[in-house]
Design an enzyme around this catalytic site. Structure first.
Site, PDB file in Angstrom:
ATOM      1  N   ASP A   1      40.646  33.230  47.966  1.00 39.52           N
ATOM      2  CA  ASP A   1      41.636  34.304  47.871  1.00 39.52           C
ATOM      3  C   ASP A   1      43.025  33.695  48.026  1.00 39.52           C
ATOM      4  O   ASP A   1      43.389  33.260  49.117  1.00 39.52           O
ATOM      5  CB  ASP A   1      41.414  35.353  48.974  1.00 39.52           C
ATOM      6  CG  ASP A   1      40.114  36.141  48.781  1.00 39.52           C
ATOM      7  OD1 ASP A   1      39.184  35.610  48.144  1.00 39.52           O
ATOM      8  OD2 ASP A   1      40.036  37.274  49.290  1.00 39.52           O
TER       9      ASP A   1
ATOM     10  N   LYS B   1      43.576  41.329  43.772  1.00 37.49           N
ATOM     11  CA  LYS B   1      43.398  41.909  45.099  1.00 37.49           C
ATOM     12  C   LYS B   1      44.733  42.457  45.566  1.00 37.49           C
ATOM     13  O   LYS B   1      45.774  41.855  45.302  1.00 37.49           O
ATOM     14  CB  LYS B   1      42.879  40.792  46.025  1.00 37.49           C
ATOM     15  CG  LYS B   1      42.804  41.121  47.494  1.00 37.49           C
ATOM     16  CD  LYS B   1      42.148  39.949  48.265  1.00 37.49           C
ATOM     17  CE  LYS B   1      42.305  40.111  49.765  1.00 37.49           C
ATOM     18  NZ  LYS B   1      41.749  38.976  50.517  1.00 37.49           N
TER      19      LYS B   1
ATOM     20  N   LYS C   1      39.755  44.010  44.118  1.00 40.86           N
ATOM     21  CA  LYS C   1      39.497  44.043  45.558  1.00 40.86           C
ATOM     22  C   LYS C   1      40.666  44.675  46.297  1.00 40.86           C
ATOM     23  O   LYS C   1      41.680  44.028  46.522  1.00 40.86           O
ATOM     24  CB  LYS C   1      39.244  42.624  46.083  1.00 40.86           C
ATOM     25  CG  LYS C   1      39.048  42.565  47.601  1.00 40.86           C
ATOM     26  CD  LYS C   1      38.722  41.160  48.087  1.00 40.86           C
ATOM     27  CE  LYS C   1      38.712  41.082  49.610  1.00 40.86           C
ATOM     28  NZ  LYS C   1      38.504  39.723  50.130  1.00 40.86           N
TER      29      LYS C   1
END
Lengths: 300, 293
Positions: free
Chosen positions: A136, A200, A236
């Site tokens: 991430d 995300k 996400k």
């Protein structure tokens, strides 16, 4: 692939988005559909701990929880992944051997992203070498605001290259720092065209974190990208999703924006630490008819 | 031109806010066959929301200093004193004679003062140092149980309600209260007093509705630590005792007699919702230099 001009990213009708969201939140999901959604949500959680105070023991406990959510109910799914800092990746990989729970690691000078390319690459390399399945990363919001979109694009492409083919890259836009929805859309487009596997919303360190409107804008960007290229990008939302009702609303939004194909943890995740317990309490409530207390669920 | 009177909408009180019941249902409150108000007919979900509010308020309320809790209870009394006339009028609307109503409101204020006084004293009155064999300092102190669900007395709309609430919150608990079904007006007006008396949001939550609909969820909710029933319906008592077993809630039953009686100024009402914590402490670390216990 034709060159995409990010200055031409569609602008967003904020009033329209809010209206759409208000219709989504007004709906109620009950009985079997609710149970189905709850189990699905559990299986989509990236169980997260990203605290300065994290210890090896806490990461171990979190890993145990990821595949033993509530042993009193047999047959529960595991969470999708655990999400930790790079220095805990090795421990998490070790703890989760033999399970289907993945290990995700934040990297690239998380959460601010304020560092040099060398440091960010080293950060990613450390996570990947230690066995992380997913990385991430955070984008450089400062550069984004200065209009240096090429820098942001190149950086994401560079990190994706460092991840290699097998490690999936989630790109954190930190929408709480981007401001208006137009910028969220533009940042989403940049991230996807630069090679993100997932986009995300947030690090969880900035408020507001994930919200329904921001997620809707990102989902629509994913849909347009899919129409353009045929590639499915994951989504996400992370931070601030702590109750089941909200989680179900997110699932509803995914289904109606992208369709059922996206309703698996391959393409949709919740970044959350306390959501799992609330979902578990709801599942027990659905089964027993009795409202539950956090006292009887693991605190990790 | 004659003026159109603006009537109050009686809503419920959850987490410091005044929502309507999520169910959208209501029941007409009548006196002498005349409708005097439409009351919220609270649902199981309203109770659930109230428990969430009470639980999140409990830690903060219990860790306030005892002295501060005392000040806040005193403040409730002050604000209630300032709104005496409204409460007397409300009791009269529900069919209580003016002299009786006045007495009830005044006693409610006095009762708040009574329990306010105990806030920073009840712990000392009930704590002990226990003689043990070994080099330990051993002591026991009362601690609040947590969230208390309350079925308020049916026949005392204000005084009974106030007595039960203030004895529970004086001890650091938070509560969710179902007001009297046929005397609910003062309960909602009292929550307006609570909302303007520095009582943190969620410490007291008040619902209106029917006990028959809500008793099961009051008794079975795993996040409720204790249950207070003021009344004498033996079937109901039995059923809530059975449902309370799952998380071994403490069930307290109080009879529903004349709340004007002095017996309701009772220190033991605070202890009813306290747990005793006993601590063993190595002597070496607690005594000053050279002192021994």
């Amino acid at each position: 692939m034709k060159q995409y001009d990010f200055l031409n990213s569609p602008t967003i009708d904020q009033v329209g988005v809010e209206d759409r969201i208000s219709r989504i939140t007004a709906r109620s999901i009950k009985k079997e559909a609710k149970m189905h959604g709850l189990l699905m949500a559990l299986n989509m959680i990236d169980l997260t701990t990203l605290e300065g105070a994290d210890t090896e023991e806490k990461v171990k406990q979190l890993c145990y929880k990821a595949h033993h959510l509530h042993d009193a109910i047999p047959g529960l799914p595991t969470t999708a992944a655990v999400c930790v800092y790079p220095n805990f990746v090795k421990i998490a990989v070790n703890e989760l051997k033999g399970t289907n729970v993945k290990v995700a690691s934040v990297a690239t000078a998380f959460p601010s992203g304020q560092s040099s390319a060398e440091v960010k690459l080293l950060d990613v390399k450390m996570a990947v070498d230690n066995g992380a399945h997913e990385v991430d990363m955070v984008i450089s919001r400062g550069k984004f605001h200065s209009g240096d979109y090429s820098f942001v694009f190149d950086e994401i492409a560079m990190i994706k290259e460092a991840c290699g083919k097998d490690v999936r890259l989630k790109v954190i836009l930190e929408t709480g720092e981007l401001g208006e929805l137009d910028k969220v859309r533009r940042a989403s487009d940049i991230a996807m065209y630069a090679g993100a596997d997932f986009i995300k919303t947030s690090t969880g360190k900035i408020s507001p974190a994930a919200t329904l409107p921001v997620t809707l804008v990102m989902l629509e960007a994913i849909r347009d990208y899919y129409y353009e290229t045929g590639i499915m990008i994951g989504m996400k939302p992370a931070g601030g999703i702590s109750n089941s009702k909200l989680a179900l609303q997110y699932l509803l939004m995914v289904k109606e924006t992208l369709g059922g194909k996206w309703l698996t943890n391959e393409y949709f995740r919740f970044g959350a630490s306390s959501l799992a317990n609330d979902v578990l309490m709801q599942i027990v409530k659905q089964k027993s008819g009795i409202y539950q207390s956090g006292d009887y669920f693991s605190k990790v | 031109m004659s003026r159109i009177e603006v009537l109050k909408t009686y809503k419920i009180f959850i987490g410091g806010k005044f929502p309507r019941t999520e169910s959208g249902r209501f029941y007409p409150l009548k006196h002498n066959n005349k409708i005097i108000a439409n009351m919220c007919l609270s649902s199981v979900k309203d109770f659930r929301n109230a428990v969430v509010a009470a639980r999140s308020a409990q830690g903060g309320w219990a860790t306030k200093t005892a002295y501060n809790r005392s000040q806040i209870l005193y403040r409730i009394a002050e604000v209630l004193e300032g709104r005496k006339a409204q409460f007397i009028e409300e009791l009269e609307t529900q069919g209580i004679a003016k002299s009786k109503a006045t007495q009830e409101v005044e006693l409610s204020i006095d009762r708040l003062i009574y329990y306010a006084g105990w806030c920073d004293k009840y712990i000392q009155m009930h704590s002990t140092v226990n003689p043990v064999s070994g080099s330990y300092f051993n002591f026991s102190v009362p601690e609040p149980m947590g969230v208390v669900a309350v079925f308020a007395p049916e026949d005392s709309g204000l005084l009974g309600l106030v007595t039960q609430i203030c004895s529970i919150i004086a001890g650091g608990n938070t509560c969710v209260v179902l007001a009297s079904e046929h005397l609910p007006l003062c309960a909602i007006s009292f929550s307006e007093v609570l909302a303007t008396s520095d009582v943190p949001n969620g410490v007291v939550n008040i619902l209106t509705g029917k006990i028959a609909e809500l008793s099961a969820v009051f008794a079975s909710h795993m996040n409720v630590n204790a249950l207070l029933y003021c009344g004498s319906d033996s079937n109901l008592i039995k059923s809530i005792q059975v449902l309370a077993i799952d998380n071994i809630k403490r069930v307290i039953v109080r009879d529903n007699s004349d709340y004007m009686d002095e017996k309701y100024e009772n220190l033991h009402y605070i202890y009813d919702f306290q747990e005793t914590k006993t601590t063993w402490h190595p002597i070496e670390q607690i005594g000053g230099a050279g002192s021994g216990y």
